[in-house]
Enzyme design. Sequence first.
Site, PDB file in Angstrom:
ATOM      1  N   HIS A 452       0.826  -1.206   0.000  1.00 54.84           N
ATOM      2  CA  HIS A 452       0.000   0.000   0.000  1.00 54.84           C
ATOM      3  C   HIS A 452       0.855   1.248   0.000  1.00 54.84           C
ATOM      4  CE1 HIS A 452      -3.819  -1.980   1.760  1.00 54.84           C
ATOM      5  NE2 HIS A 452      -3.884  -1.856   0.465  1.00 54.84           N
ATOM      6  N   GLU A 687      -5.305  -5.160 -24.714  1.00 49.54           N
ATOM      7  CA  GLU A 687      -4.649  -5.664 -23.506  1.00 49.54           C
ATOM      8  C   GLU A 687      -4.230  -7.113 -23.660  1.00 49.54           C
ATOM      9  OE1 GLU A 687      -6.446  -3.859 -19.732  1.00 49.54           O
ATOM     10  OE2 GLU A 687      -8.203  -4.418 -20.902  1.00 49.54           O
ATOM     11  N   ASP A 711      -1.854  -4.931 -18.571  1.00 54.61           N
ATOM     12  CA  ASP A 711      -2.276  -6.281 -18.932  1.00 54.61           C
ATOM     13  C   ASP A 711      -1.563  -6.781 -20.179  1.00 54.61           C
ATOM     14  OD1 ASP A 711      -4.028  -7.317 -16.975  1.00 54.61           O
ATOM     15  OD2 ASP A 711      -5.500  -5.796 -17.542  1.00 54.61           O
ATOM     16  N   CYS A 758      -3.166   3.894 -21.992  1.00 52.26           N
ATOM     17  CA  CYS A 758      -3.693   4.303 -20.684  1.00 52.26           C
ATOM     18  C   CYS A 758      -3.146   3.435 -19.563  1.00 52.26           C
ATOM     19  CB  CYS A 758      -5.219   4.288 -20.675  1.00 52.26           C
ATOM     20  SG  CYS A 758      -5.903   2.649 -20.944  1.00 52.26           S
TER      21      CYS A 758
HETATM   22  C1  PEP Z   1      -4.060  -1.896 -18.183  1.00 56.63           C
HETATM   23  O1  PEP Z   1      -4.201  -3.123 -18.119  1.00 56.63           O
HETATM   24  O2  PEP Z   1      -3.005  -1.344 -18.566  1.00 56.63           O
HETATM   25  C2  PEP Z   1      -5.171  -1.011 -17.785  1.00 56.63           C
HETATM   26  C3  PEP Z   1      -5.149   0.286 -18.028  1.00 56.63           C
HETATM   27  O3  PEP Z   1      -6.219  -1.579 -17.141  1.00 56.63           O
HETATM   28  P1  PEP Z   1      -6.164  -2.044 -15.601  1.00 56.63           P
HETATM   29  O4  PEP Z   1      -4.836  -1.601 -15.061  1.00 56.63           O
HETATM   30  O5  PEP Z   1      -7.330  -1.391 -14.942  1.00 56.63           O
HETATM   31  O6  PEP Z   1      -6.290  -3.521 -15.732  1.00 56.63           O
HETATM   32 MG    MG Z   2      -6.233  -3.896 -17.838  1.00 55.39          MG
END
Ligand code: PEP
Ligand code: MG
Length: 826
Positions: A452, A687, A711, A758
């Site tokens: 954390h 992803e 991912d 992202c």
């Molecule tokens: C990712 O997998 O990069 C993503 C933006 O989604 P999350 O981190 O919410 O799985």
């Molecule tokens: Mg993701």
Amino acid sequence: MSVTLQVRAPFSGWSSALAEIPDEVFARAMLGEGAAIDPTGNELRAPCDGELISVAAARHAVAVRAPCGAEILVHVGVDTVALAGEGFTLHARTGEQVKAGDLLMSFDLDLLANRARSLVSPVIVTNGERFSVARLRIDRAVASGDVLFELEPVGVVDASSRTAALAAISESVIVRHAHGIHARPAALIARLAKTLPELEIRAHGRTADPRSTMALMSLGVRGGDELIIVGFSAEAARSVAEIAALIRGLEPGAPAPRAAAVPTVPNPSPANPRRPRGIVASRGFAVGRAQLLDDEPEVEERGRGVAAESAALELARNSVRKRLEERARNADGLVRELMAAHIELLDDPQLLETARRGLLAGASAGFAWRASLAESAQALAATGDERLRERAADLTDLTRQVLRALAGEGAESAAIAPGSILIARDLTPSRLIDDATRLGGIALMASGPTSHVAILAATLGVPMLVGVGEALRAVVPGTEVILDAEAGTLAVAPDAVELAAARARSADERTQAARAAGQAQQPCRLASGERIEVFANLAGSAADTRFAVAQGAEGCGLLRTEFLFLDRRTAPDEAEQRRCYQDISDALGARPLVIRTLDVGGDKPIPYLPLPPEENPALGLRGVRTSLWRPELLDVQLRALLAVRPAVRILLPMITDSAEIALVGRRLDEWCRAAGVARPQLGAMIETPAAAMLADQIARAVDFVSIGSNDLAQYGLAMDRGHAELAARIDGLHPAVLRLIAATTRGAAVHDRPVAVCGGLASDPQAVPLLLGLGVTELSVVPSFIPRLKALIRGLRLEDCRALARRALDLATAAEVRALVQEEMP
Ligand code: PEP
Ligand code: MG
């Protein structure tokens, strides 16, 4: 009406309501319900059969535990602890079995009458959550041994009938959640159990009260273990089934912390003792004086009496609770989640019960609280489960907060000199939150990049190294050290030349940061003129959104809607969702808002959406697969999204191929027709390697694509994104991942679709030129990184980025890629 126990007057006198006692703690029944007696006799006799479980050190109070479990405290007078035992003579010892009416103590009534604040004495049941007081005999003269009140069970039956009822209403469940009953599942179970009649949960031959998060975690239940849920009456069957369903609903278990991507660098040995290495938990560079963090404040072992110490503890907990609630209100998703977990622990029945026993035995509030939490922390550590060990850190945190409140607020923070580099074995999240603005940086011997505190430091922008190890013991307090949380080193005894260079670098970085902040609101172009959009990733409130806008966010490139769905018993309805999305849209003004549909599964179980058992949850029902498996949830969300003004862009997570997009698209069109609105822009997250390879087909089916690099790296490298051992190797700059990104931009270009990133890679300065060189035109990042990111982009030329990317694609490892970027664009 079943009566569990008759509680008898321990001495003769005048009985009255507790409210008559001139002490708020007793009068307001903070310690328990019961009656008061103004004694006329001078002998205290056992109020019931049972075990004498405690005698106060000052001999002014005793507690007896009856066979039914009720604990009866008799406290002679008020503030009599101050007599330090004078005037009291004991006739029994702790641990002894006593019969109602046995002489336990005699006291000098005259002395007490002269020296005590009041003689009115509470006789109370201190574990009142299990018993209710009935048929009080008050406002009358009572003789020693007269029934003073009766206790009835609160939804509890005695041990023998429990056993009898067991077969009819117990249910066995195999825990399929990969990490067993760790903090979040335990908190979910406790929250539900608090709304139900009394139950027990048994595992490994031990029993826990399911209303206590602590007790549940201490069972040490892992994935694959069997739990038995037990109810004690025929009516409890439904409750047992409810808890069982909830536990079965905790299906998946990919352990990744999803709140923030924490960039890491390896921790290679052998170490240079003057420059120990650690894992980068939060990037940055700082020079400052080393401040060694002392452990928690000293506490007195003995208290000033049960009443005074209980009141002090109550006050301290109240003040901590208030602060936690306030912080939760003003914080973003992660901090808020943490604060909620701490509030839950602050009121945990097991922790309170153990602390209360300590108080009754004469301990001070701080001592009793610390001992109670230490006992539970030990139990968690003894499970051998890494995640539960991390939760023990939450207990340490809470110990410190309450001790600090007991000692008076503020003293500790004032002790941190601004710009200090904090050196500690470990650090509690609350301490980091308190001191974040004062700290130059942090180096910890222990902790990991997924703890954390590591994620918080990254969110708050405090440079931090973790896992540096014992080498930190060489740091001399007060000396200047250089924390390089880009390269992963701490120079513990830098010479004058090194220091001068580091100070110059640090000053330069500060100037750059100030300049970057000053220009953060300007739109962003590369030095070669191409427009790059810089968006923010959001996971919650309108307050977070306003912060992001203040940092220069040109829109939101990823709103993770999971925050709205987790930790509750039913899904948010259309109106609630619409309100929440609209609030965020309003906070963004006219800026674009990309909202991702629900991405649950994996490590984000939701109790009202129990998934079928899965061997590999990370490869199972996740993201859009879950939505298509249970489309009714998706439909509600789509309708809510269509109602937001101005129109939002909808992003689908965990896409594998264009067929999934077509399925969602058909539903979307239906709801658009029903609402009489045009179809909004639809995007796909890239992803999975499959989606990257089919990017051209996917791009044809959507208006934009956004790469989820967290991912994509996990699935591309086949490395669990939450695996502590692999943390340093799951690097989105691995050439294999870069090639997947290149395939994505190539495929999107066929249909002229924009490509965003992202995932956490967009927040990594070394990755930025490569991503832009590969054809990405939008970056969506943690809000605090936006000013720096814009400044970085403004200094790059597209042709240089392209040349760099071409070379990176031909390298063999992530380390080689990083070395190349370092060399070409230091
Ligand atoms: C990712 O997998 O990069 C993503 C933006 O989604 P999350 O981190 O919410 O799985
Ligand atoms: Mg993701």
